[in-house]
Design a protein around this motif. Structure first.
Motif, PDB file in Angstrom:
ATOM      1  N   ASP A 162      10.192   4.817  -6.474  1.00  0.00           N
ATOM      2  CA  ASP A 162       9.964   5.846  -7.498  1.00  0.00           C
ATOM      3  C   ASP A 162       8.630   5.680  -8.225  1.00  0.00           C
ATOM      4  OD1 ASP A 162      12.038   7.513  -7.132  1.00  0.00           O
ATOM      5  OD2 ASP A 162      13.319   6.655  -8.708  1.00  0.00           O
ATOM      6  N   ASP A 163       8.296   4.450  -8.540  1.00  0.00           N
ATOM      7  CA  ASP A 163       7.032   4.218  -9.251  1.00  0.00           C
ATOM      8  C   ASP A 163       5.839   4.647  -8.390  1.00  0.00           C
ATOM      9  OD1 ASP A 163       8.391   3.288 -11.392  1.00  0.00           O
ATOM     10  OD2 ASP A 163       8.091   1.161 -10.943  1.00  0.00           O
ATOM     11  N   ASN A 164       5.945   4.373  -7.106  1.00  0.00           N
ATOM     12  CA  ASN A 164       4.863   4.770  -6.205  1.00  0.00           C
ATOM     13  C   ASN A 164       4.736   6.299  -6.137  1.00  0.00           C
ATOM     14  OD1 ASN A 164       4.085   2.182  -5.572  1.00  0.00           O
ATOM     15  ND2 ASN A 164       5.383   2.062  -3.732  1.00  0.00           N
ATOM     16  N   VAL A 165       5.884   6.974  -6.107  1.00  0.00           N
ATOM     17  CA  VAL A 165       5.855   8.447  -6.062  1.00  0.00           C
ATOM     18  C   VAL A 165       5.201   8.980  -7.332  1.00  0.00           C
ATOM     19  CG1 VAL A 165       7.244  10.559  -5.950  1.00  0.00           C
ATOM     20  CG2 VAL A 165       7.877   8.577  -4.547  1.00  0.00           C
ATOM     21  N   LEU A 166       5.556   8.386  -8.472  1.00  0.00           N
ATOM     22  CA  LEU A 166       4.961   8.832  -9.737  1.00  0.00           C
ATOM     23  C   LEU A 166       3.461   8.563  -9.777  1.00  0.00           C
ATOM     24  CD1 LEU A 166       7.735   7.788 -12.299  1.00  0.00           C
ATOM     25  CD2 LEU A 166       7.144  10.085 -11.486  1.00  0.00           C
ATOM     26  N   LEU A 167       3.060   7.410  -9.258  1.00  0.00           N
ATOM     27  CA  LEU A 167       1.632   7.084  -9.215  1.00  0.00           C
ATOM     28  C   LEU A 167       0.878   8.077  -8.324  1.00  0.00           C
ATOM     29  CD1 LEU A 167      -0.799   5.258  -9.801  1.00  0.00           C
ATOM     30  CD2 LEU A 167      -0.054   3.760  -7.930  1.00  0.00           C
ATOM     31  N   LEU A 168       1.444   8.356  -7.162  1.00  0.00           N
ATOM     32  CA  LEU A 168       0.802   9.303  -6.255  1.00  0.00           C
ATOM     33  C   LEU A 168       0.707  10.678  -6.908  1.00  0.00           C
ATOM     34  CD1 LEU A 168      -0.414   9.969  -3.490  1.00  0.00           C
ATOM     35  CD2 LEU A 168       1.904  10.353  -2.621  1.00  0.00           C
ATOM     36  N   GLN A 169       1.750  11.092  -7.607  1.00  0.00           N
ATOM     37  CA  GLN A 169       1.726  12.386  -8.293  1.00  0.00           C
ATOM     38  C   GLN A 169       0.610  12.445  -9.331  1.00  0.00           C
ATOM     39  OE1 GLN A 169       5.311  14.505  -9.393  1.00  0.00           O
ATOM     40  NE2 GLN A 169       6.576  12.914  -8.500  1.00  0.00           N
ATOM     41  N   ALA A 170       0.472  11.355 -10.078  1.00  0.00           N
ATOM     42  CA  ALA A 170      -0.570  11.327 -11.120  1.00  0.00           C
ATOM     43  C   ALA A 170      -1.953  11.497 -10.480  1.00  0.00           C
ATOM     44  CB  ALA A 170      -0.492  10.016 -11.895  1.00  0.00           C
TER      45      ALA A 170
ATOM     46  N   ALA B 182       0.836  -1.213   0.000  1.00  0.00           N
ATOM     47  CA  ALA B 182       0.000   0.000   0.000  1.00  0.00           C
ATOM     48  C   ALA B 182       0.868   1.260   0.000  1.00  0.00           C
ATOM     49  CB  ALA B 182      -0.906   0.009   1.228  1.00  0.00           C
ATOM     50  N   ILE B 183       0.376   2.283  -0.715  1.00  0.00           N
ATOM     51  CA  ILE B 183       0.972   3.610  -0.610  1.00  0.00           C
ATOM     52  C   ILE B 183       0.211   4.358   0.488  1.00  0.00           C
ATOM     53  CG2 ILE B 183       1.398   5.802  -1.779  1.00  0.00           C
ATOM     54  CD1 ILE B 183       1.364   4.305  -4.430  1.00  0.00           C
ATOM     55  N   VAL B 184       0.953   4.893   1.422  1.00  0.00           N
ATOM     56  CA  VAL B 184       0.326   5.659   2.512  1.00  0.00           C
ATOM     57  C   VAL B 184       0.881   7.080   2.453  1.00  0.00           C
ATOM     58  CG1 VAL B 184      -0.025   5.799   5.008  1.00  0.00           C
ATOM     59  CG2 VAL B 184       0.195   3.556   3.896  1.00  0.00           C
ATOM     60  N   THR B 185      -0.004   8.050   2.615  1.00  0.00           N
ATOM     61  CA  THR B 185       0.475   9.432   2.633  1.00  0.00           C
ATOM     62  C   THR B 185      -0.278  10.216   3.697  1.00  0.00           C
ATOM     63  OG1 THR B 185       1.007  11.361   1.244  1.00  0.00           O
ATOM     64  CG2 THR B 185      -1.107  10.297   0.842  1.00  0.00           C
ATOM     65  N   ASP B 186       0.251  11.383   4.037  1.00  0.00           N
ATOM     66  CA  ASP B 186      -0.388  12.208   5.065  1.00  0.00           C
ATOM     67  C   ASP B 186      -0.555  13.616   4.508  1.00  0.00           C
ATOM     68  OD1 ASP B 186       2.339  12.959   5.046  1.00  0.00           O
ATOM     69  OD2 ASP B 186       2.068  13.898   7.003  1.00  0.00           O
ATOM     70  N   VAL B 187      -1.093  14.520   5.314  1.00  0.00           N
ATOM     71  CA  VAL B 187      -1.292  15.901   4.871  1.00  0.00           C
ATOM     72  C   VAL B 187      -0.782  16.900   5.910  1.00  0.00           C
ATOM     73  CG1 VAL B 187      -3.330  15.285   3.512  1.00  0.00           C
ATOM     74  CG2 VAL B 187      -3.619  16.018   5.888  1.00  0.00           C
TER      75      VAL B 187
END
Lengths: 279, 279
Positions: free
Chosen positions: B150-158, B87-92
């Motif tokens: 890196d792929d996850n970062v790109l996916l999150l950016q998209a 899973a990709i997890v992010t915060d704000v």
């Protein structure tokens, strides 16, 4: 009723637009810049205009002076014999104390000069940035002097409301300059100082959100006009700058001490006060 | 792709709305407040939700944590075994340095935690004030750590771009906290201090124009969250407060001296810098 606007910049131009929207038809303008006059005629917001003041002052029942405060005195000197008998004359200057003193001996007896200040402005100068929108719902400050005729004040108020202003407050020139130092001059000094305290050559735009955008909006400022306003209201402005910096200094101390309770209280107090203001 | 939003306040709720507008369908939410979950379901911006995190973390390919920064650590501790593999997890959260350190030993190996900060907020709290609009055209800061794929970062950016954000900047946590002290925390301190420096019991509203309204907008502030943000970024914030107050002090001196040329220069400089920013 013939209305003549003196100075077709962003403020004068916005008045012309607001008059048009409100259904006034006999609106004229005086401006040294013939191009501004032509633009306003093309836009249909004035009937006619000229760089020669006499022609359109002579016919005006209401004159709105929208030129820089520092040239109002000269304008009144030059045109003291050009006004129509009984004309109501008003201005839009952001400082009143010095101006009213300057004009005291100059205002001819055959007109009624009622000082005014619409609390709405625009960052940019010139008629191209004019808009009637900024007056909708805005406050208008009127400065009564003993000379003014009550019926004229009431008439001017009725016209101001027709232009879309929400509230007219009648105050003294002393109180005007004091409160304006706080509600207008100080926020401009803050915005200018905030943006000037930024690190040089940093591309801050890409890291900013709405709070920085709002806090710096009025830092895009007409430097000649505002230098004049600040200096013309120096004592009041110094006082509110000092009050603000003292308050910010207390915040800084609470922060440096890590005083969570005190900071929390400051934020609660600010929220409560902000909510009492109209959004 | 299953998306789970943790915390359905004004930020989490706004994300749910933005996801819906962008065409994402499998959006879920976790919130201790069952009423917020029910509201979001009624609004059709989430498919389902619960006060039990496990159920919706287990199925989530993307988790967005929108709870107060100070409780993120506990949340991650309690749920470290509940995430889906990969899973990709992010915060704000509005501060990053301390938070990233706090979570360093806690983030499970089977997830990719990419720290983020949408540069758009609202004054009020709670899902009732949520809106997808505030994200349109806004900046988004992403904090890369060595752990991130890196792929996850790109996916999150998209995904972030699909939500309407205009620009994503990848920066270090140290620089994030430094620049945010200036572009976000400082304007909030200024707004709070301005309104708190007002004379008590004066009805300032009737004398104000747009500049005071804008300068105090963010003084309506969530006191618990912002006390935490200020204290969590204390050193950077003290520095920009000092820089700002020094700059304002120089303005004050020029004013006190009546130095027209110096004031004029300050205003010109501010205007130039402000015009480089997007309105």
């Amino acid at each position: 009723m013939n209305i003549t606007i003196v100075g077709l910049g962003v403020i004068g131009g916005s008045f012309a637009m607001a008059f048009k929207e409100a259904g006034f038809e006999d609106v004229y303008a005086v401006d040294l810049n013939k191009e501004s006059i032509q633009k306003a005629k093309n836009m249909g917001i004035i009937k006619d205009g000229s760089d020669n003041a006499k022609q359109f002052l002579e016919i005006a029942d209401l004159v709105i002076i929208c030129i820089y405060p520092r040239i109002i005195k000269d304008f009144m000197m030059e045109n003291r014999n050009n006004f129509k008998d009984g004309a109501i004359v008003t201005d839009v200057a952001g400082i009143k104390g010095t101006l009213i003193k300057q004009l005291d001996d100059i205002i001819p007896d055959n007109i009624d000069f009622i000082f005014g200040h619409p609390m709405a402005g625009r960052e940019n100068k010139g008629i191209d940035h004019a808009t009637a929108e900024c007056y909708k719902g805005a406050n208008y400050l009127l400065i009564d002097t003993e000379r003014n005729d009550d019926d004229n004040v009431l008439l001017l108020q009725a016209i101001i409301y027709k232009l879309g202003f929400k509230r007219i407050i009648r105050i003294s020139s002393g109180f005007h300059d004091q409160i304006i130092a706080f509600t207008s001059h100080l926020p401009h000094v803050m915005a200018v100082s905030l943006i000037n305290s930024d690190v040089e050559a940093r591309n801050t735009e890409i890291y900013m959100g709405g709070s920085y955008r709002d806090a710096t909006r009025v830092a895009d400022i007409n430097e000649d006009l505002w230098t004049e306003l600040f200096l013309g209201n120096k004592e009041n402005l110094l006082e509110v700058i000092d009050d603000f910096m003292a308050e910010m200094g207390r915040f800084r101390e609470d922060l440096a001490k890590g005083d969570r309770v005190a900071l929390n209280k400051r934020l609660k107090r600010a929220t409560k006060r902000r909510r009492r203001l109209n959004k």
